[in-house]
Design a protein around this motif. Sequence first.
Motif, short mmCIF file in Angstrom:
data_model
loop_
_atom_site.label_atom_id
_atom_site.label_comp_id
_atom_site.label_asym_id
_atom_site.label_seq_id
_atom_site.Cartn_x
_atom_site.Cartn_y
_atom_site.Cartn_z
N LEU A 13 6.47 -8.71 -4.31
CA LEU A 13 6.97 -7.65 -3.43
C LEU A 13 6.51 -6.28 -3.89
CD1 LEU A 13 10.59 -8.99 -2.84
CD2 LEU A 13 8.74 -8.89 -1.15
N ARG A 14 6.53 -6.04 -5.19
CA ARG A 14 6.09 -4.74 -5.71
C ARG A 14 4.63 -4.46 -5.35
NH1 ARG A 14 6.36 -5.60 -11.07
NH2 ARG A 14 4.12 -5.64 -11.41
N ALA A 63 4.28 -3.70 -1.72
CA ALA A 63 4.83 -2.39 -1.40
C ALA A 63 3.78 -1.29 -1.47
CB ALA A 63 5.98 -2.06 -2.35
N PRO A 107 5.23 -0.21 2.15
CA PRO A 107 6.52 0.00 1.49
C PRO A 107 7.71 -0.21 2.42
CG PRO A 107 5.37 2.09 1.80
CD PRO A 107 4.38 1.00 2.11
N VAL A 136 8.66 -3.89 2.62
CA VAL A 136 9.32 -4.37 1.40
C VAL A 136 10.75 -3.86 1.34
CG1 VAL A 136 9.30 -4.28 -1.12
CG2 VAL A 136 7.16 -4.68 0.13
N ARG A 137 10.99 -2.59 1.66
CA ARG A 137 12.36 -2.07 1.67
C ARG A 137 13.23 -2.88 2.63
NH1 ARG A 137 9.82 3.15 1.95
NH2 ARG A 137 9.97 4.28 -0.03
N LEU A 147 11.29 -2.80 -5.98
CA LEU A 147 11.49 -1.40 -5.62
C LEU A 147 11.06 -0.43 -6.71
CD1 LEU A 147 15.03 -1.83 -4.02
CD2 LEU A 147 12.82 -1.82 -2.84
N LEU A 194 9.09 2.56 -5.48
CA LEU A 194 9.47 3.11 -4.17
C LEU A 194 10.53 4.19 -4.33
CD1 LEU A 194 9.58 -0.13 -1.99
CD2 LEU A 194 7.72 1.50 -2.27
#
Length: 228
Positions: A195-196, A199, A203, A206-207, A225, A228
Amino acid sequence: MQAARDLVDAVRTGLATRADPVKAPEMRAYMKSDMDFLGVQKPARRELTREIFRAHPLPDRESFTEAVLTLWRDAKYREERYVALDLTGDRAYARWLDSESLGLYDELIVTGAWWDYVDEIAVRRIGPILRAEPEVLKPRLRDWAADADRWRRRTAVICQIGSKDATDTSLLSKTIELNVADKDFFLRKGIGWALREYAKTDPGWVRQFVTAHPGLSGLSQREALKHL
């Protein structure tokens, strides 16, 4: 096949001449490895493989596969397995980075069963095959994401790292969702890593994914995160 045997012999001889008995136990301890090390660090190994791979070309897929599996299955030292992975990534054999080699990589994932092997295979071997042959790889990866073997599952989760705009978010979601409840450190870390990295491309996606999946572990959320 003689070509494969010649390459394997050259690798073993070359590694032995570069062995460092001082570094060997340090490297083994760092990797928490059951297998011994010779103490050949990556720069020296890279130099060696460049020489040997050019001096001992493999003429066909059969000899390539034999060389990889001989180095892997008969390894007495971890560096032999690293060289096997180096061989699979050599540009001279890029034409065999395809779904026909999936059984080979599956064996290396399951029998390697540690992050230093699996991450290289997942991101740099399985990922490119997925992008080239999605219709073949997607069903297999969905199966791997639910497999009893945690390293197949980690591979399914992280294999799209580096895909950027080519990331299949439906597949990424599915592989993560199948493993959200798993308490295994390597799976939780892998989910966060996948996920990172995505992102960096999207982004907002992913959020939204993290928000929609409150069951994600704290580790996975923090990693996802992180930037982010």
